[in-house]
Design an enzyme around this catalytic site. Structure first.
Site, short mmCIF file in Angstrom:
data_model
loop_
_atom_site.label_atom_id
_atom_site.label_comp_id
_atom_site.label_asym_id
_atom_site.label_seq_id
_atom_site.Cartn_x
_atom_site.Cartn_y
_atom_site.Cartn_z
N HIS A 168 39.65 -8.67 -29.34
CA HIS A 168 40.85 -8.00 -28.08
C HIS A 168 41.31 -7.01 -28.10
O HIS A 168 42.03 -6.14 -27.91
CB HIS A 168 41.68 -9.12 -27.77
CG HIS A 168 41.51 -10.30 -27.82
ND1 HIS A 168 40.83 -10.90 -26.26
CD2 HIS A 168 41.48 -11.64 -28.73
CE1 HIS A 168 40.56 -12.29 -26.70
NE2 HIS A 168 40.79 -12.43 -27.94
N GLU A 302 28.90 9.37 -27.36
CA GLU A 302 29.13 8.92 -25.78
C GLU A 302 27.36 8.99 -24.86
O GLU A 302 27.58 8.19 -24.19
CB GLU A 302 30.03 10.09 -24.68
CG GLU A 302 31.52 9.66 -25.80
CD GLU A 302 32.14 11.16 -25.60
OE1 GLU A 302 33.33 11.13 -25.24
OE2 GLU A 302 32.11 12.42 -24.62
#
Length: 472
Positions: A168, A302
């Site tokens: 998480h 990216e």
């Protein structure tokens, strides 16, 4: 180079298939239906297939030896023209196949018209695509292997480097950087297996299926398959010319590969940020800002992350393309090439970027270690310690939860609490508890196959390297 000859616009018979037509193709329709602007990249594969077809026709007596040699010499000259960039491509000749056949006839005369005996553009293009994709698969496999080799080497060097493991995106348990890198390698190993499995189904020869029903000429499909390096001919002529499963399967591989590279890219982007500051990317893989002089942007990861969307789109495009087509070949299939070409190009480029970049990653070990010390990442180790003292796991879980709550109030990590403070939650906690509350002790305790103990990481690297070496 383009040489759009005007005669086909006024004379339908100038088309290689124009005998049945009484008027010329509309100029817009001619451009709309042409594929030569993109399928010309299969030109050398088209010539490769034609050479094998011509040789087989000669061996079975459909072409004479002299005719075969004329055709073969002509095709080789055309290949040289194409490689030199001197070939006169024509939109009016529609596609790569008609352009090359017309050029062959122009060079060697009427003998060139015999090349198409016993085949159709339907099985011809299916053969070309498979030959082209097989070559791309081999290049992608080599680049994937290069990336995995770099990953495993880096993982071995970082086998002892402690970093936080996350669930998480919150600190969960300490791991090693080497162990984390091997998780990336495990994903890529599955990708390589899928790629090689896909190659098996790509490597079947549809040549000789002709338009859809085969041919009445005494062709030898096994021979052309052999000449082209295929494992065997395809079994059913209808399926042979209309099957694009192999292209869809490749795009599914590419989508999964890019998904895995995208996940790694996301972590690299996070880790290079000032908020994490876990790794350094060399300047050659980054760019700056036009306005903010301090910026060093991780553009390579990216862009890889961004390109995943286009490859996923190509997979959906091909699935949608094929979903409603009746047997056998339909013009729809002209739309299979651009998604396939771009998916293969994108996968290859992204792998090259990663294979160059990964070996150059520099771990900021002190920052990783400091981050691993935060967030009570050894809480599970304390619970396991209590279980070994005879306490049921659920009770141990409750005890540790109370200990963490107390540590938060004290603004300390578990390892910073005194023995007396820990014992207020369980009398079973002894002096030896501090051995398991250290990051090094926590990591070393996971000493089994698949675990993050440094010795296990080194063993896993050796196994991974052996698997990679088996490919050669």
């Amino acid at each position: 180079m383009s040489n759009d000859k005007p005669d086909s616009a006024t004379n339908p018979a100038a088309k290689l298939w124009g005998g049945r037509f009484s008027e010329a193709t509309d100029a817009f329709v001619e451009r709309f239906t042409a594929s030569v602007t993109f399928d010309q990249r299969m030109a050398l594969e088209d010539i490769q297939g034609s050479l094998a077809h011509a040789q087989m026709l000669s061996e079975v007596g459909v072409l004479s030896g002299d005719e075969y040699h004329q055709i073969a010499d002509g095709l080789k000259e055309i290949a040289a023209e194409i490689e030199a960039g001197d070939f006169p491509w024509s939109v009016q000749l529609e596609d790569v196949h008609m352009n090359i056949e017309a050029r062959l006839t122009e060079r060697i005369g009427a003998t060139g018209k015999k090349l198409h005996t016993g085949r159709s553009r339907n099985d011809q293009v299916a053969t070309d695509i498979r030959l082209w994709l097989r070559g791309r698969i081999d290049r992608i496999g080599a680049e994937l292997t290069r990336l995995q080799t770099g990953l495993v080497d880096l993982a071995e060097r970082e086998a002892d480097t402690i970093m936080p493991g996350f669930t998480h995106l919150q600190s969960a348990q300490p791991v090693t950087f080497g162990h984390h890198l091997l998780a990336w390698n495990a994903m890529l190993s599955r990708d390589f297996e899928r790629l090689m499995d896909c190659r098996k189904r790509v490597n079947r020869s549809p040549l000789g299926a002709a338009a859809l029903a085969g041919t009445s000429y005494p062709i030898d499909r096994a021979r052309t398959a052999e000449l082209l390096g295929f494992d065997a001919p395809t079994e059913n002529s209808l399926d042979s010319v209309s099957d694009r499963d192999f292209a869809i399967e490749f795009c599914a591989f590419a989508a999964l590969l890019l998904t895995h590279l995208s996940r790694a890219s996301e972590e690299l982007v996070l880790w290079t940020s000032s908020q994490f500051d876990f790794i350094d990317l060399p300047d050659r893989f980054c760019t700056g800002s036009s306005i903010m002089p301090q910026k060093k942007n991780p553009d390579v990861p990216e862009l890889v992350r961004g390109k995943t969307g286009r490859v996923n789109g190509h997979l959906i495009a091909l699935l949608t393309l094929m979903k409603s087509q009746p047997l056998a070949y339909n013009k729809d299939n002209q739309e299979d090439k651009e998604p396939l070409f771009d998916a293969a190009d994108t996968a290859l480029d992204c792998l090259r970027a990663f294979a160059d970049m990964v070996p150059a990653l520099k771990a900021k070990k002190e920052h990783m270690l400091a981050a691993a010390a935060k967030g009570f990442s050894t809480a599970t180790d304390l619970a396991d310690y209590l279980v070994r003292k005879g306490i049921a796991f659920r009770d141990a879980h409750e005890i540790v939860g109370q200990s963490v709550s107390f540590a938060i109030e004290e603004e300390k990590d578990l390892a910073e609490l005194s023995l007396e403070q820990l014992q207020q939650f369980s009398a079973d906690i002894g002096e030896d508890v501090f051995e398991v509350l250290t990051l090094e002790g926590s990591v070393a305790a996971r000493n089994h196959i698949g675990g993050t103990a440094p010795d296990q990481v080194r063993s896993a690297c050796a196994r991974a390297r052996a698997q990679i070496e088996e490919r050669h």
